[in-house]
Design a protein around this motif. Sequence first.
Motif, PDB file in Angstrom:
ATOM      1  N   ASP A  55       0.833  -1.208   0.000  1.00 51.06           N
ATOM      2  CA  ASP A  55       0.000   0.000   0.000  1.00 51.06           C
ATOM      3  C   ASP A  55       0.870   1.262   0.000  1.00 51.06           C
ATOM      4  OD1 ASP A  55      -2.350  -1.402  -0.092  1.00 51.06           O
ATOM      5  OD2 ASP A  55      -2.787  -1.194   2.044  1.00 51.06           O
ATOM      6  N   LEU A  56       1.924   1.266   0.817  1.00 49.70           N
ATOM      7  CA  LEU A  56       2.811   2.433   0.872  1.00 49.70           C
ATOM      8  C   LEU A  56       3.512   2.654  -0.469  1.00 49.70           C
ATOM      9  CD1 LEU A  56       4.390   1.988   4.420  1.00 49.70           C
ATOM     10  CD2 LEU A  56       2.721   3.714   3.697  1.00 49.70           C
ATOM     11  N   GLU A  57       3.950   1.582  -1.121  1.00 49.49           N
ATOM     12  CA  GLU A  57       4.586   1.702  -2.440  1.00 49.49           C
ATOM     13  C   GLU A  57       3.616   2.268  -3.457  1.00 49.49           C
ATOM     14  OE1 GLU A  57       6.364  -1.977  -3.707  1.00 49.49           O
ATOM     15  OE2 GLU A  57       7.611  -2.088  -1.900  1.00 49.49           O
ATOM     16  N   ARG A  58       2.378   1.772  -3.430  1.00 52.51           N
ATOM     17  CA  ARG A  58       1.354   2.282  -4.357  1.00 52.51           C
ATOM     18  C   ARG A  58       1.121   3.775  -4.146  1.00 52.51           C
ATOM     19  NH1 ARG A  58      -2.342  -1.490  -2.875  1.00 52.51           N
ATOM     20  NH2 ARG A  58      -1.417  -3.368  -3.643  1.00 52.51           N
ATOM     21  N   LEU A  59       1.061   4.185  -2.886  1.00 57.28           N
ATOM     22  CA  LEU A  59       0.840   5.609  -2.581  1.00 57.28           C
ATOM     23  C   LEU A  59       2.026   6.463  -3.032  1.00 57.28           C
ATOM     24  CD1 LEU A  59      -0.752   5.342   0.973  1.00 57.28           C
ATOM     25  CD2 LEU A  59      -1.874   6.156  -1.116  1.00 57.28           C
ATOM     26  N   GLN A  60       3.251   5.974  -2.812  1.00 54.80           N
ATOM     27  CA  GLN A  60       4.437   6.725  -3.220  1.00 54.80           C
ATOM     28  C   GLN A  60       4.539   6.827  -4.744  1.00 54.80           C
ATOM     29  OE1 GLN A  60       7.564   4.587  -1.248  1.00 54.80           O
ATOM     30  NE2 GLN A  60       7.328   5.738   0.655  1.00 54.80           N
ATOM     31  N   ASN A  61       4.172   5.782  -5.447  1.00 58.61           N
ATOM     32  CA  ASN A  61       4.238   5.787  -6.908  1.00 58.61           C
ATOM     33  C   ASN A  61       3.164   6.667  -7.528  1.00 58.61           C
ATOM     34  OD1 ASN A  61       6.477   4.124  -6.931  1.00 58.61           O
ATOM     35  ND2 ASN A  61       5.270   2.270  -7.083  1.00 58.61           N
ATOM     36  N   ALA A  62       2.059   6.846  -6.828  1.00 62.37           N
ATOM     37  CA  ALA A  62       0.964   7.658  -7.346  1.00 62.37           C
ATOM     38  C   ALA A  62       1.236   9.142  -7.158  1.00 62.37           C
ATOM     39  CB  ALA A  62      -0.346   7.294  -6.643  1.00 62.37           C
ATOM     40  N   ALA A  63       2.141   9.482  -6.248  1.00 59.57           N
ATOM     41  CA  ALA A  63       2.424  10.899  -5.957  1.00 59.57           C
ATOM     42  C   ALA A  63       3.252  11.552  -7.044  1.00 59.57           C
ATOM     43  CB  ALA A  63       3.167  11.008  -4.621  1.00 59.57           C
TER      44      ALA A  63
END
Length: 63
Positions: A55-63
């Motif tokens: 989830d954290l990786e997905r959030l960082q990649n979406a930023a």
Amino acid sequence: MSLSDWTQYVVLNTSLLREDEHFQVVANPHKAKRNLGWEPQVSFEELLEEMVKADLERLQNAA
């Protein structure tokens, strides 16, 4: 990263909570082991950690 105090990272929106459904869903891995010979390959804690990391990786990649 320590997840011991999850309250630092979680916001609870009580308006989204369902009313008590008067039943409890409980898994029994011992029954699966006895009847099927199945054993988990990762612990619950390891699974939770992997899910949070994803989830954290997905959030960082979406930023």
